[in-house]
Design an enzyme around this catalytic site. Structure first.
Site, PDB file in Angstrom:
ATOM      1  N   GLU A 200      37.789  20.318  33.507  1.00 40.85           N
ATOM      2  CA  GLU A 200      36.829  21.031  32.686  1.00 40.85           C
ATOM      3  C   GLU A 200      35.443  20.977  33.339  1.00 40.85           C
ATOM      4  O   GLU A 200      35.113  20.000  34.000  1.00 40.85           O
ATOM      5  CB  GLU A 200      36.783  20.386  31.291  1.00 40.85           C
ATOM      6  N   GLU A 309      32.447  24.354  21.937  1.00 37.83           N
ATOM      7  CA  GLU A 309      33.047  23.325  21.089  1.00 37.83           C
ATOM      8  C   GLU A 309      31.916  22.472  20.519  1.00 37.83           C
ATOM      9  O   GLU A 309      30.936  22.194  21.216  1.00 37.83           O
ATOM     10  CB  GLU A 309      33.969  22.430  21.920  1.00 37.83           C
TER      11      GLU A 309
END
Ligand SMILES: *[C@@H]1O[C@H](CO)[C@@H](O)[C@H](O)[C@H]1NC(C)=O
Ligand SMILES: *[C@@H]1O[C@H](CO)[C@@H](O)[C@H](O)[C@H]1NC(C)=O
Ligand SMILES: *[C@@H]1O[C@H](CO)[C@@H](O)[C@H](O)[C@H]1NC(C)=O
Ligand SMILES: *[C@@H]1O[C@H](CO)[C@@H](O)[C@H](O)[C@H]1NC(C)=O
Length: 395
Positions: A200, A309
């Site tokens: 990520e 997020e």
């Protein structure tokens, strides 16, 4: 006398045993580690009262101590870039990091951010159950009860991929509570359940990790659904190659509401020759995750996600005011108001970059955060996302 002698004798044997077996082992380990670190740090740059940049010899960087990397040969740069990747447009950001003002890391060394204060251990003591696995990713069961509090506004694609790229708008969202985060990122994943592998990259605000509310460049990896792995260089694994860009540092230019828009292009790409997963920001190769670290990502990625997020701690018994992206919904307006991803590309099995197809999207709490695909396609494939968190509709 003889009894006394015997006991001296035993004490001596014990002492020798302790020295030979127990103490030296610890000493050797302890010494080896600090010696290695000491010899590996060529230069240290003081950034401010809490932050130092240590320039490590690239061939003696701590990551190379990972058991799977004992015979690893450092790849100095990617062997080729994917076909048709939009490398010509790196947006408005002249990528500088704050520490550049105080010094540079010499050629052949890599910058490693050192936090002088240990914010996290302080927080961990307060919240002893807080572990790395707290930071789960979205997956096909995003509204999964095993990750209460995590909310997403993301798009994703499934298939076989060698990477992804996106230009992500840079903002400084408000993050309310100490364990909360606001992240905008790319997820590259393969594998299910305990075998989930991810790489990520993107930006995040996290007091928990960094001790402040700045917008920082981060990378993250796991091979077992976040049981092990880590952010940035907090554990061994990521082989850093850039002498100029450090992970975990803040962006020096951010967007303002209805003002200048700043963005940065992030890419994660599996090198065709070595199989290593390179992370680049603004076209600069930062380093890579060696293929040998992974169980599933040693092959192709199976799912790629893009978006935002947040973690909602409900610390005041209501939804958090933690913002995602710019803190504004896509429905409030586009450029300058809501946060964007554009030039979103995936890299297929033939090492060719292309617009994502059969895109799915999910917003887990639409009262609090939103996502809207940008149909105009002016800047490649893109979308707007984000929101304010707590409001009359978001309790
Ligand atoms: C390395 O060792 C020397 C001598 O023991 C010490 O003065 C120095 O602070 C050490 N450097 C680092 C970066 O730990
Ligand atoms: C490193 O190389 C040695 C000798 O070839 C081999 O025995 C060992 O298994 C290798 N280690 C790793 C982690 O690949
Ligand atoms: C970040 O922290 C500083 C100092 O604590 C504060 O003044 C500022 O308002 C905060 N910014 C955001 C976006 O939360
Ligand atoms: C980046 O960090 C430095 C040092 O902590 C700080 O002075 C600067 O304001 C930060 N930049 C932004 C855009 O937050």
């Amino acid at each position: 006398m003889s009894k006394f002698k015997t006991s001296i004798c035993w004490s001596l044997i014990l002492a020798i045993f302790v020295f030979a077996v127990i103490v030296p082992k610890e000493l050797v380990d302890g010494k080896a580690i600090s010696d290695v670190a000491n010899k590996s740090i060529i230069k240290s740059i003081k950034v401010d009262k809490d932050e130092i940049i240590d320039c490590y010899d690239i061939y003696k960087q701590p990551s190379l101590n990972h058991p799977l990397l004992h015979n690893h040969t450092v790849q100095e740069k990617p062997s080729m870039s994917p076909k048709n990747i939009k490398l010509d447009n790196f947006g408005t950001l002249q990528l500088t990091q704050t520490w550049h003002k105080y010094g540079t890391c010499p050629k052949g060394t890599i910058p490693v951010r050192r936090n002088i204060k240990d914010f996290r251990s302080k927080l961990s003591r307060k919240h002893p159950r807080q572990k790395f696995s707290h930071y789960k990713m979205p997956n096909t069961v995003r509204s999964d009860a095993s990750r209460p509090g995590h909310e997403y506004a993301v798009i994703w694609v499934s298939g076989n991929f060698l990477g992804a790229q996106a230009k992500i708008n840079l903002w400084n969202p408000v993050v309310e509570a100490p364990l909360e985060i606001s992240v905008s990122q790319i997820w590259i994943t393969a594998g299910e359940n305990d075998d989930r592998n991810t790489i990520e990259a993107g930006w995040e605000v996290s007091k928990y990790i960094y001790g402040d509310n700045q917008t920082r460049f981060f990378i993250l990896w796991t091979t077992d659904d976040y049981n092990t792995g880590c952010y940035n260089l907090e554990c061994e694994g990521f082989v850093h190659t850039s002498s100029n860009i450090a992970v975990g540092c803040n962006f020096t230019e951010l967007s303002t509401f209805k003002g200048y828009q700043k963005d940065a292009t992030f890419s994660i790409h599996k090198d065709q020759k070595s199989g290593n997963w390179w992370v680049q920001v603004q076209g600069i190769p930062v380093g890579y995750y060696p293929s040998s670290l992974f169980t599933q990502l040693s092959k192709t990625a199976k799912e790629i996600d893009f978006g935002g997020e947040i973690y909602n701690q409900r610390s005041r018994e209501r939804h958090t005011t933690t913002q995602m992206g710019s803190g504004h919904f896509p429905s409030e307006g586009s450029l300058g108001i809501s946060s964007y991803f554009n030039y979103v590309q995936v890299i297929d099995e033939n090492n060719e970059a292309k617009d994502p197809e059969n895109v799915k999207s999910e917003v887990t709490n639409p009262n609090c955060y939103g996502l809207k695909i940008d149909d105009k396609h002016k800047n490649g494939y893109g979308f707007f996302y984000g929101g304010p968190g707590y409001s009359d509709n978001c309790q």
